[in-house]
Write an enzyme that holds these catalytic residues in place. Structure first.
Site, short mmCIF file in Angstrom:
data_model
loop_
_atom_site.label_atom_id
_atom_site.label_comp_id
_atom_site.label_asym_id
_atom_site.label_seq_id
_atom_site.Cartn_x
_atom_site.Cartn_y
_atom_site.Cartn_z
N HIS A 1 0.80 -1.21 0.00
CA HIS A 1 0.00 0.00 0.00
C HIS A 1 0.84 1.27 0.00
O HIS A 1 0.30 2.38 -0.09
CB HIS A 1 -0.93 0.00 1.22
N ASP B 1 -2.34 1.68 -4.62
CA ASP B 1 -3.59 2.02 -3.95
C ASP B 1 -4.69 1.05 -4.37
O ASP B 1 -4.51 0.23 -5.27
CB ASP B 1 -3.98 3.46 -4.28
#
Length: 440
Positions: free
Chosen positions: A412, A416
């Site tokens: 992450h 995304d």
């Protein structure tokens, strides 16, 4: 007397050293050309080193578990069958052993280092969270012998890949070392966690202890490192692979008869992933501090279980440039080499994305751990038939379909939800839209 130097062979790009695991011959033993003399290890692969000629082992310059630089002389062979007398003790190689320090400065106990402030500390092995990541075991060994501080070692300009400090760098530094050394500001100490691991109960006579082998230790370190490095997020989708399964069932026998290769699901999965990466290239990247390295090559790693129970990841290079036959040949070759423990170092290097077929073991789905330094890994669950509601020209109907879960774990920091979800959906679309009219 004709002598031949046996050198540590090159074992793939970016590999600068290897660990000697075991000598299969001893001083005075005769050897034949191409006969295996010793076993060595680099990262996850164990390799055999053959004799370059017929002769007799005259000298062995390194012991098991020693780390040796690629290209270094590790043994001397008396060629042409000339018998060399056994040595009563091992001679140190002038090529690999660092000369004794001529300085009159007092030395510290073995395993410790001097610091600019006069304190003592311990060198950290590669993989430690407190290590700078560029010090190989060979460099650390030399630094310990020469009583170099960690600050002093880190001040040496490295000539290796990514600024890595090589043996030649540290030896060159020692030849030109000046005294007294300039003082360096001491880094603030990071407080360690005070949490104590819970005790493990052990019942004598019932429980048993199994020592981790070398590969399992490396896997454990790699997995912990990945979880500490990447904030993992996992997304899931379900795909209908009925058409794909039917096509494969119809053509697998003909495929093997025509090409002599098994047609498994893995090359089909690799093909779908390669197409999805082409559309979403930012999933095919690595993170270098504050930079994102976007890889042009699409090299797909296949997490593969070994007979020992350990895990290894052979790599299908340039997967986007191969057709289904080329992928099948490469997948079968790598899988066979993995099962027979004969993968070459270059066959497990350079992956930019990894897939793990957890369905092979009957798992419905999985939450895979990212194979560093990649930023995503795809798990493929078991293919199961079950009743599903489908839309036809006549409306909604219930039909028996072959269904499968896909799960994507991604980093992450740079991936995304939009990118991870879009990529995962693209892989699913490729599998669901598999062309059943394609000929083999």
């Amino acid at each position: 007397m004709s002598t031949i130097e046996l050198k540590m062979p090159k074992m793939g790009e970016s590999i600068s050293e290897a660990t000697i695991l075991n000598w299969l011959k001893k001083v005075g033993d005769p050897v034949e050309e191409d006969e295996t003399i010793l076993e060595v290890a680099t990262d996850k692969v164990d390799s055999e080193v053959p004799s370059p000629c017929n002769g007799v082992i005259s000298k062995i310059l390194f012991e098991p578990n020693e780390v040796v630089a690629i290209g270094s002389v590790i043994a001397i062979i008396a060629a042409d069958g000339e018998v060399a007398q056994k040595e009563t003790k091992k001679e140190e190689s002038s090529i690999e052993k660092v000369q004794e320090k001529e300085s009159s400065s007092a030395s510290l106990p073995k395993g410790e280092m001097s610091t600019s402030s006069g304190q003592r500390g311990q060198f950290k092995v590669i993989g430690s969270s407190e290590n700078d990541g560029f010090l190989s075991p060979l460099v650390i060994s030399i630094a310990k012998k020469e009583n170099l501080s960690i600050e002093e070692v880190q001040s040496i300009a490295g000539s290796g890949e990514g600024g890595r400090i090589r043996k030649s760098d540290i030896i060159g530094y020692l030849k030109n070392r000046k005294y007294p050394l300039p003082s360096r500001p001491q880094q603030p100490q990071v407080s360690k966690s005070t949490y104590k691991a819970p005790p493990i109960s052990f019942v004598e006579g019932k429980d048993r202890i199994v020592e981790m082998d070398r590969m399992r230790k490396m896997i454990a370190d790699h997995m912990v490192y990945s979880k500490h490095t990447s904030p993992h997020v996992t997304s899931y989708i379900e795909v209908d692979v009925t058409n794909l399964v039917q096509w494969r069932n119809n053509y697998k026998v003909r495929f093997q008869e025509k090409y002599g290769e098994k047609l498994t699901f893995t090359p089909i999965f690799v093909e779908a992933v390669a197409k999805a990466i082409q559309e979403y290239p930012m999933i095919n990247v690595s993170v270098d501090e504050n930079k994102i390295v976007v890889h042009k090559d699409i090299n797909i790693g296949m997490a593969t279980a070994l007979p020992s129970g350990n895990l290894i990841v052979p790599v299908v290079k340039q997967a986007d440039e191969k057709n289904l036959l080329g992928l099948a040949k490469q997948v079968n070759h790598l899988a066979n080499n993995a099962r027979n423990n004969c993968l070459k170092p270059e066959e497990i290097q350079g992956s930019t994305f990894t897939i793990s077929n957890v369905g092979t073991f009957g798992s419905l789905m999985g939450t895979p751990i990212i194979n560093q330094p990649e930023v995503a890994i795809l798990a493929l669950g078991i293919i199961k038939k079950r009743p599903e509601v489908i839309t036809t020209d006549k409306g909604d109907e219930i039909a028996i379909r072959s269904m499968m879960y896909l799960s994507l774990s991604f980093d992450h920091r740079v991936v995304d939800g939009f990118l991870g979800g879009s990529f995962l959906r693209k892989v699913g679309d490729e599998l669901e839209a598999f062309d059943t009219n394609r000929e083999i």
